[in-house]
Design a protein around this motif. Structure first.
Motif, PDB file in Angstrom:
ATOM      1  N   TYR A  34      34.986  41.687  23.508  1.00  0.00           N
ATOM      2  CA  TYR A  34      33.977  40.743  23.975  1.00  0.00           C
ATOM      3  C   TYR A  34      32.639  41.003  23.303  1.00  0.00           C
ATOM      4  N   SER A  35      31.786  40.009  23.379  1.00  0.00           N
ATOM      5  CA  SER A  35      30.388  40.194  22.999  1.00  0.00           C
ATOM      6  C   SER A  35      29.527  39.527  24.059  1.00  0.00           C
ATOM      7  N   TYR A  36      28.528  40.250  24.495  1.00  0.00           N
ATOM      8  CA  TYR A  36      27.624  39.756  25.540  1.00  0.00           C
ATOM      9  C   TYR A  36      26.373  40.605  25.512  1.00  0.00           C
ATOM     10  N   SER A  37      25.239  39.971  25.581  1.00  0.00           N
ATOM     11  CA  SER A  37      23.984  40.711  25.428  1.00  0.00           C
ATOM     12  C   SER A  37      23.579  41.477  26.671  1.00  0.00           C
ATOM     13  N   GLY A  38      24.042  41.044  27.835  1.00  0.00           N
ATOM     14  CA  GLY A  38      23.663  41.703  29.082  1.00  0.00           C
ATOM     15  C   GLY A  38      24.748  42.622  29.601  1.00  0.00           C
ATOM     16  N   SER A  39      24.848  42.690  30.918  1.00  0.00           N
ATOM     17  CA  SER A  39      25.864  43.521  31.568  1.00  0.00           C
ATOM     18  C   SER A  39      26.997  42.623  32.054  1.00  0.00           C
ATOM     19  N   PRO A  40      28.148  42.672  31.411  1.00  0.00           N
ATOM     20  CA  PRO A  40      29.192  41.700  31.740  1.00  0.00           C
ATOM     21  C   PRO A  40      30.113  42.165  32.863  1.00  0.00           C
ATOM     22  N   GLU A  41      30.782  41.183  33.421  1.00  0.00           N
ATOM     23  CA  GLU A  41      31.882  41.455  34.329  1.00  0.00           C
ATOM     24  C   GLU A  41      33.137  40.928  33.634  1.00  0.00           C
ATOM     25  N   LEU A  42      34.149  41.786  33.511  1.00  0.00           N
ATOM     26  CA  LEU A  42      35.345  41.417  32.770  1.00  0.00           C
ATOM     27  C   LEU A  42      36.526  41.224  33.706  1.00  0.00           C
ATOM     28  N   PHE A  43      37.361  40.236  33.354  1.00  0.00           N
ATOM     29  CA  PHE A  43      38.514  39.876  34.172  1.00  0.00           C
ATOM     30  C   PHE A  43      39.737  39.684  33.280  1.00  0.00           C
ATOM     31  N   TRP A  44      40.890  39.844  33.912  1.00  0.00           N
ATOM     32  CA  TRP A  44      42.136  39.360  33.332  1.00  0.00           C
ATOM     33  C   TRP A  44      42.730  38.354  34.307  1.00  0.00           C
ATOM     34  N   TYR A  45      43.001  37.145  33.787  1.00  0.00           N
ATOM     35  CA  TYR A  45      43.685  36.117  34.550  1.00  0.00           C
ATOM     36  C   TYR A  45      45.082  35.939  33.973  1.00  0.00           C
ATOM     37  N   VAL A  46      46.020  35.546  34.836  1.00  0.00           N
ATOM     38  CA  VAL A  46      47.394  35.354  34.408  1.00  0.00           C
ATOM     39  C   VAL A  46      47.890  34.003  34.905  1.00  0.00           C
ATOM     40  N   GLN A  47      48.688  33.359  34.077  1.00  0.00           N
ATOM     41  CA  GLN A  47      49.321  32.096  34.489  1.00  0.00           C
ATOM     42  C   GLN A  47      50.816  32.215  34.246  1.00  0.00           C
ATOM     43  N   TYR A  48      51.580  32.353  35.333  1.00  0.00           N
ATOM     44  CA  TYR A  48      53.029  32.367  35.245  1.00  0.00           C
ATOM     45  C   TYR A  48      53.528  30.937  35.100  1.00  0.00           C
ATOM     46  N   SER A  49      54.769  30.806  34.643  1.00  0.00           N
ATOM     47  CA  SER A  49      55.341  29.485  34.401  1.00  0.00           C
ATOM     48  C   SER A  49      55.252  28.621  35.655  1.00  0.00           C
ATOM     49  N   ARG A  50      54.681  27.429  35.489  1.00  0.00           N
ATOM     50  CA  ARG A  50      54.572  26.433  36.557  1.00  0.00           C
ATOM     51  C   ARG A  50      53.695  26.884  37.718  1.00  0.00           C
ATOM     52  N   GLN A  51      52.859  27.861  37.507  1.00  0.00           N
ATOM     53  CA  GLN A  51      51.930  28.283  38.553  1.00  0.00           C
ATOM     54  C   GLN A  51      50.496  28.131  38.059  1.00  0.00           C
ATOM     55  N   ARG A  52      49.569  28.237  38.964  1.00  0.00           N
ATOM     56  CA  ARG A  52      48.172  28.102  38.592  1.00  0.00           C
ATOM     57  C   ARG A  52      47.625  29.411  38.062  1.00  0.00           C
ATOM     58  N   LEU A  53      46.523  29.289  37.387  1.00  0.00           N
ATOM     59  CA  LEU A  53      45.818  30.453  36.872  1.00  0.00           C
ATOM     60  C   LEU A  53      45.352  31.310  38.051  1.00  0.00           C
ATOM     61  N   GLN A  54      45.588  32.601  37.970  1.00  0.00           N
ATOM     62  CA  GLN A  54      45.183  33.478  39.069  1.00  0.00           C
ATOM     63  C   GLN A  54      44.626  34.785  38.526  1.00  0.00           C
ATOM     64  N   LEU A  55      43.743  35.353  39.307  1.00  0.00           N
ATOM     65  CA  LEU A  55      43.124  36.608  38.913  1.00  0.00           C
ATOM     66  C   LEU A  55      44.142  37.737  38.976  1.00  0.00           C
ATOM     67  N   LEU A  56      44.233  38.520  37.905  1.00  0.00           N
ATOM     68  CA  LEU A  56      45.105  39.686  37.902  1.00  0.00           C
ATOM     69  C   LEU A  56      44.292  40.923  38.290  1.00  0.00           C
ATOM     70  N   LEU A  57      43.221  41.151  37.549  1.00  0.00           N
ATOM     71  CA  LEU A  57      42.350  42.256  37.926  1.00  0.00           C
ATOM     72  C   LEU A  57      40.996  42.092  37.254  1.00  0.00           C
ATOM     73  N   ARG A  58      40.020  42.856  37.764  1.00  0.00           N
ATOM     74  CA  ARG A  58      38.680  42.836  37.165  1.00  0.00           C
ATOM     75  C   ARG A  58      38.162  44.262  37.086  1.00  0.00           C
ATOM     76  N   HIS A  59      37.316  44.510  36.135  1.00  0.00           N
ATOM     77  CA  HIS A  59      36.945  45.891  35.840  1.00  0.00           C
ATOM     78  C   HIS A  59      36.179  46.529  36.977  1.00  0.00           C
ATOM     79  N   ILE A  60      35.465  45.705  37.734  1.00  0.00           N
ATOM     80  CA  ILE A  60      34.584  46.261  38.749  1.00  0.00           C
ATOM     81  C   ILE A  60      35.368  46.872  39.908  1.00  0.00           C
TER      82      ILE A  60
END
Lengths: 111, 115
Positions: A25-51
């Motif tokens: 990533y590139s970001y000038s400030g203090s970022p919050e990072l996430f991983w989202y996952v989309q399984y087949s035929r399902q909606r996008l959902q949060l997997l985990l976040r660094h915080i």
């Protein structure tokens, strides 16, 4: 400007093998990072976040500020891990909660 | 608890026509976001509502796109007139207003095809 890079569009891994999905990533400030996952035929959902520093479904991700990376790892892949994975970033400052996504990595677990 | 719901799930329209997409956020979520994924590209931010106010609309591509959030509840995204490059999947997400709980919950998306 905020930017998230996922260098691999496709990744195939054998069941039981380790998985690593890369994210920079590139970001000038203090970022919050996430991983989202989309399984087949399902909606996008949060997997985990660094915080939260959690391990979800065996996945972990460590924020490396020196390398500006947030790679997703799992020691032993399972078939149900096959999905589309998106790394995302948001700013922690007020008014900048929008998510900036990478292009995604399609992970396929080979039985 | 119902999640974020979007209507319709699919829409096929001709170039020049108008389409209105709707998003119902999770009850009590002040933040509502619209995103779009054009074929082969990343999911891109369009705009952000806090209750009924537009907090950030820097991602709206042009003035053919109009978003509203009446009374701070559901939101609509109107495309008028639609162009071929508007085809893609439009996602809505909502989150609570506190910094302690900023997880965004996504709807299933609306697949828009302009022919």
């Amino acid at each position: 400007a905020q930017r998230v890079t996922q260098p691999e569009k496709l990744l195939s891994v054998f069941k039981g093998a380790p998985v690593e999905l890369k994210c920079n990533y590139s970001y000038s400030g203090s970022p919050e990072l996430f991983w989202y996952v989309q399984y087949s035929r399902q909606r996008l959902q949060l997997l985990l976040r660094h915080i939260s520093r959690e391990s979800i479904k065996g996945f972990t991700a460590d924020l490396n500020k020196g390398e500006t990376s947030f790679h997703l790892k799992k020691p032993f892949a399972q078939e149900e891990d096959s999905a589309m994975y998106y790394c995302a970033l948001s700013g922690r400052d007020f008014g900048n909660e929008k998510l900036t996504f990478g292009t995604g990595t399609r992970l396929t677990i080979i039985p | 608890e119902a999640g974020v719901t979007q209507f319709p799930s699919h829409s096929v329209i001709e170039k020049g026509q108008t389409v209105t997409l709707r998003c119902d956020p999770i009850s009590g979520h002040d933040n509502l976001y619209w995103y779009r994924r054009v074929m082969g590209k990343e999911i891109k931010f369009l705009l952000h509502f806090v209750k009924e106010s537009k907090q950030d609309e820097s991602g709206m591509p042009n003035n053919r796109f109009l978003a509203e959030r009446t009374g701070g509840t559901y939101s609509t995204l109107k495309v008028q007139p639609a162009e071929l490059e508007d085809s893609g999947v439009y996602f809505c997400a909502s989150s609570q207003g506190t910094r302690l709980n900023t997880e965004a919950f996504f709807g299933q998306g609306t697949r828009l095809t302009v022919v």
